[in-house]
Design a protein around this motif. Structure first.
Motif, PDB file in Angstrom:
ATOM      1  N   THR A 133      76.968  69.123  57.591  1.00 13.56           N
ATOM      2  CA  THR A 133      75.853  70.058  57.642  1.00 13.56           C
ATOM      3  C   THR A 133      75.966  70.921  58.880  1.00 13.56           C
ATOM      4  O   THR A 133      76.391  70.456  59.939  1.00 13.56           O
ATOM      5  N   ILE A 134      75.609  72.181  58.748  1.00 12.03           N
ATOM      6  CA  ILE A 134      75.421  73.057  59.904  1.00 12.03           C
ATOM      7  C   ILE A 134      73.913  73.159  60.064  1.00 12.03           C
ATOM      8  O   ILE A 134      73.237  73.822  59.288  1.00 12.03           O
ATOM      9  N   THR A 135      73.396  72.445  61.062  1.00 10.82           N
ATOM     10  CA  THR A 135      72.009  72.022  61.079  1.00 10.82           C
ATOM     11  C   THR A 135      71.164  72.662  62.177  1.00 10.82           C
ATOM     12  O   THR A 135      71.625  72.851  63.294  1.00 10.82           O
TER      13      THR A 135
ATOM     14  N   VAL B 234      67.167  69.146  67.644  1.00  8.63           N
ATOM     15  CA  VAL B 234      66.037  68.349  68.123  1.00  8.63           C
ATOM     16  C   VAL B 234      66.321  66.854  68.031  1.00  8.63           C
ATOM     17  O   VAL B 234      65.957  66.087  68.913  1.00  8.63           O
ATOM     18  N   ALA B 235      66.977  66.434  66.956  1.00 10.02           N
ATOM     19  CA  ALA B 235      67.275  65.017  66.734  1.00 10.02           C
ATOM     20  C   ALA B 235      68.763  64.844  66.444  1.00 10.02           C
ATOM     21  O   ALA B 235      69.153  64.408  65.355  1.00 10.02           O
ATOM     22  N   PRO B 236      69.630  65.176  67.399  1.00  9.23           N
ATOM     23  CA  PRO B 236      71.071  65.175  67.123  1.00  9.23           C
ATOM     24  C   PRO B 236      71.624  63.811  66.731  1.00  9.23           C
ATOM     25  O   PRO B 236      72.464  63.725  65.834  1.00  9.23           O
TER      26      PRO B 236
ATOM     27  N   VAL C 217      62.750  72.437  71.389  1.00 14.64           N
ATOM     28  CA  VAL C 217      63.725  72.104  72.430  1.00 14.64           C
ATOM     29  C   VAL C 217      63.098  72.282  73.813  1.00 14.64           C
ATOM     30  O   VAL C 217      63.359  71.504  74.738  1.00 14.64           O
ATOM     31  N   THR C 218      62.246  73.277  73.943  1.00 14.22           N
ATOM     32  CA  THR C 218      61.509  73.458  75.201  1.00 14.22           C
ATOM     33  C   THR C 218      60.556  72.292  75.438  1.00 14.22           C
ATOM     34  O   THR C 218      60.434  71.784  76.557  1.00 14.22           O
ATOM     35  N   GLU C 219      59.881  71.842  74.394  1.00 11.57           N
ATOM     36  CA  GLU C 219      58.959  70.708  74.483  1.00 11.57           C
ATOM     37  C   GLU C 219      59.689  69.443  74.936  1.00 11.57           C
ATOM     38  O   GLU C 219      59.096  68.565  75.582  1.00 11.57           O
ATOM     39  N   MET C 220      60.964  69.343  74.626  1.00 11.71           N
ATOM     40  CA  MET C 220      61.778  68.196  75.045  1.00 11.71           C
ATOM     41  C   MET C 220      62.262  68.316  76.485  1.00 11.71           C
ATOM     42  O   MET C 220      62.922  67.408  77.003  1.00 11.71           O
ATOM     43  N   GLY C 221      61.964  69.431  77.141  1.00 15.38           N
ATOM     44  CA  GLY C 221      62.339  69.625  78.525  1.00 15.38           C
ATOM     45  C   GLY C 221      63.780  70.045  78.738  1.00 15.38           C
ATOM     46  O   GLY C 221      64.305  69.954  79.843  1.00 15.38           O
TER      47      GLY C 221
ATOM     48  N   HIS D 190      57.466  63.581  66.695  1.00 16.62           N
ATOM     49  CA  HIS D 190      57.056  62.183  66.848  1.00 16.62           C
ATOM     50  C   HIS D 190      57.632  61.325  65.714  1.00 16.62           C
ATOM     51  O   HIS D 190      58.114  60.211  65.951  1.00 16.62           O
ATOM     52  N   GLN D 191      57.597  61.861  64.503  1.00 13.75           N
ATOM     53  CA  GLN D 191      58.131  61.119  63.349  1.00 13.75           C
ATOM     54  C   GLN D 191      59.624  60.823  63.544  1.00 13.75           C
ATOM     55  O   GLN D 191      60.107  59.739  63.180  1.00 13.75           O
ATOM     56  N   ALA D 192      60.334  61.766  64.143  1.00 13.20           N
ATOM     57  CA  ALA D 192      61.771  61.566  64.406  1.00 13.20           C
ATOM     58  C   ALA D 192      62.017  60.830  65.725  1.00 13.20           C
ATOM     59  O   ALA D 192      63.179  60.602  66.087  1.00 13.20           O
ATOM     60  N   GLN D 193      60.953  60.487  66.407  1.00 15.55           N
ATOM     61  CA  GLN D 193      61.011  59.689  67.649  1.00 15.55           C
ATOM     62  C   GLN D 193      61.835  60.361  68.741  1.00 15.55           C
ATOM     63  O   GLN D 193      62.596  59.702  69.465  1.00 15.55           O
ATOM     64  N   VAL D 194      61.680  61.687  68.859  1.00 12.97           N
ATOM     65  CA  VAL D 194      62.369  62.412  69.924  1.00 12.97           C
ATOM     66  C   VAL D 194      61.433  62.723  71.089  1.00 12.97           C
ATOM     67  O   VAL D 194      61.891  63.152  72.144  1.00 12.97           O
TER      68      VAL D 194
END
Length: 291
Positions: free
Chosen positions: A202-204, A209-211, A256-260, A286-290
């Motif tokens: 996949t080119i995702t 966000v959830a690599p 991605v910004t929210e993840m810092g 949150h569902q993906a636990q990131v």
């Protein structure tokens, strides 16, 4: 053949729109550590449409340098002008990209013969592996499986990113192109099933966000492990939907910004994610636990 989770990387920017190289380097390290199998530099998600040709190639060169051969780098070099696409593809080869991803010409709506001749000209002009990219939802141009089959016979054309979301095309394209031709999906929502049906990766967007999860899901799907793949994909469902709540890459850059991992920055005519979308995207994260 490049296999697995290939992340269509966002391009970090400052709030004035300038490219943020420091954050770009941080993102590259993040993806290598998290197990992403390859990166696409300057695809749609990288805002290729609003960077100048010089900026475009500067970002590709920087990513190649930061990766330093640890995973493949695929440069987005498509254009609706064949001459421009050849120039970008030559520049990508010069800076050390491993392959190029070439979107179908947009807006001018070429015929199937026009598409064939466009890609044939690029393949004959530049000695680098080339991946076709079909995304009619953005380009108003659908490259049909039969055209892909013709192009697969041309040396240097090694695969296709098929982003229609039409899973019936997987077996059709495979039959037309053979087992040595790479089939990638560009539709996160159907990526699990696409690879279970015989796709090579996949080119995702979700992989930004959830690599790790996307890598694990796609690896399981390629290996035919439906139970594991679908179980992991269930945790990614929210991202597959909510990262497209507004035009890509608006939501994914916010996430991605929210993840810092980078600062707030995007180029007009794209605008920052509106506040009413924060909670749906955050819930999916949150569902993906990131977070």
């Amino acid at each position: 053949m490049i296999l697995g989770s290939i992340v269509a990387l966002v391009t970090p920017m400052y709030d004035n729109g300038d490219v943020d190289k420091e954050s770009l380097k941080k993102l590259v390290e993040f993806h290598i550590e998290q197990g992403s199998d390859a990166l696409v530099a300057m695809g749609t998600t990288g805002e290729s449409a609003t960077l100048s040709e010089h900026e475009h190639m500067d970002v590709v060169k920087a990513i190649v340098e930061y990766v330093a051969g640890r995973i493949p780098v695929i440069a987005g070099t498509g254009a609706n002008s064949t001459t421009e696409a050849i120039a970008l593809t030559k520049a990508a080869k010069q800076v050390g990209a491993d392959a190029c991803l070439l979107v179908t010409p947009y807006y001018n709506k070429p015929t199937q013969e026009g598409l064939y001749l466009h890609y044939k000209a690029i393949a004959e002009a530049v000695d680098i592996p080339q991946i076709l990219y079909n995304v009619p939802g953005r380009t108003a141009c659908d490259m049909l499986p039969e055209t892909i089959g013709r192009l697969a016979k041309i040396e240097r054309i090694v695969g296709v990113k098929e982003a229609t979301g039409d899973l019936t095309r997987v077996s059709v394209i495979r039959e037309l192109c053979g087992d040595d031709f790479a089939l990638y999906t560009g539709d996160d929502a159907t990526s699990c099933e696409f690879c279970l049906l015989g796709g090579n990766g996949t080119i995702t967007v979700s992989g930004n966000v959830a690599p790790r999860l996307v890598h694990e899901m796609i690896t399981a799907a390629i290996n035919g492990d439906r139970e594991t793949a679908t179980s992991i994909d269930a945790n990614l469902r929210g991202l597959h939907t909510q990262l497209f709540i507004q035009s890509n890459p608006i939501p994914v850059k916010w996430a991605v910004t929210e993840m810092g991992l980078m600062a707030k920055g995007i180029r007009l005519p794209l605008t920052w994610l509106t506040e009413d979308c924060f909670d749906p995207v955050r819930s999916a994260m949150h569902q993906a636990q990131v977070i």
